[in-house]
Design a protein around this motif. Structure first.
Motif, short mmCIF file in Angstrom:
data_model
loop_
_atom_site.label_atom_id
_atom_site.label_comp_id
_atom_site.label_asym_id
_atom_site.label_seq_id
_atom_site.Cartn_x
_atom_site.Cartn_y
_atom_site.Cartn_z
N TYR A 73 0.82 -1.20 0.00
CA TYR A 73 0.00 0.00 0.00
C TYR A 73 0.86 1.26 0.00
CZ TYR A 73 -4.38 -2.49 0.48
OH TYR A 73 -5.48 -3.29 0.24
N TYR A 77 0.51 4.03 -2.77
CA TYR A 77 0.33 5.44 -2.43
C TYR A 77 1.24 6.31 -3.30
CZ TYR A 77 0.72 9.82 0.15
OH TYR A 77 0.75 11.14 0.50
N ASP A 80 -0.17 6.35 -6.82
CA ASP A 80 -1.36 7.20 -6.89
C ASP A 80 -0.97 8.67 -6.85
OD1 ASP A 80 -3.01 5.03 -7.01
OD2 ASP A 80 -3.49 5.03 -4.87
N LYS A 81 0.04 8.99 -6.04
CA LYS A 81 0.51 10.37 -5.94
C LYS A 81 1.09 10.83 -7.27
CE LYS A 81 3.43 13.32 -3.03
NZ LYS A 81 4.39 13.34 -1.89
#
Length: 207
Positions: A73, A77, A80-81
């Motif tokens: 995760y 993250y 996704d950033k």
């Protein structure tokens, strides 16, 4: 007036359809690397857990899966950033896919806590312990298959379906827990890594 309303409705549906198709293309374009990332994590973790389990005879090494989830995760993250910085918009389809994987995570973690933490602390060893790997293989394959169907990407859907059915059957036959990890590693390759590689290769071809 009625014809105008009908044309407006048809035009609205056409715009929605085109928007959904474009959303699927963008999501598929960005799906390859996360699939490879999670596939490699599951593959490596399964082999490590299986090896340590076999050598020490202790199933407690399965707690490494929680560490893998944290690492996974964290990597997600960062990805996704990066997408947000590239102004990749959130759409209805991307939100639904996120919900599918969130549901998978909740089921997998909750079941693991109940079987490996709560039940043993109460002095109860449930028969489901021997089938946990099979359940997880089916859950992750189903989540992958649903993702592929939502994206209308048959590579993802077919690989996930075949990997899930064959992997679960093989893992169920392998009654010894650490050998089930081999089936889990194989499913990671078939259901996650191979479709991810195919998506990235296709993106490079069309670039």
């Amino acid at each position: 007036m009625e014809n105008t309303n009908e044309m407006t409705a048809e035009r609205s549906l056409e715009i929605i359809r085109k928007h959904l198709d474009q959303s699927r293309k963008e999501l598929t374009k960005n799906a390859g690397t996360p699939m490879i990332w999670w596939g490699c994590l599951v593959f490596v973790t399964a082999l490590i857990v299986g090896h340590l389990w076999k050598v020490t005879g202790s199933p407690s090494w399965n707690f490494l899966w929680f560490l893998m989830a944290i690492i996974g995760y964290a990597g997600n993250y960062l990805m996704d950033k990066k997408e947000k910085q590239a102004h990749v918009p959130q759409t209805f389809i991307s939100t639904m896919i996120s919900h599918v994987w969130l549901a998978f995570g909740i089921f997998a973690v909750t079941l693991a806590v109940l079987l490996f933490v709560v039940a043993p602390s109460l002095g109860y060893l449930t028969p489901l312990l021997n089938h946990y790997t099979v359940i997880i293989i089916l859950l992750v394959s189903m989540a992958c298959c649903i993702t592929g169907l939502m994206l209308k990407n048959m590579w993802i859907a077919i690989c996930a379906f075949l990997g899930g059915i064959v992997g679960a059957a093989v893992a169920d036959v392998m009654a010894t827990g650490y050998y089930q990890m081999l089936a889990m590693a194989a499913v990671a390759v078939v259901a996650l890594i191979i479709p991810g590689i195919m998506i990235n290769l296709n993106n490079r071809k069309n670039a």
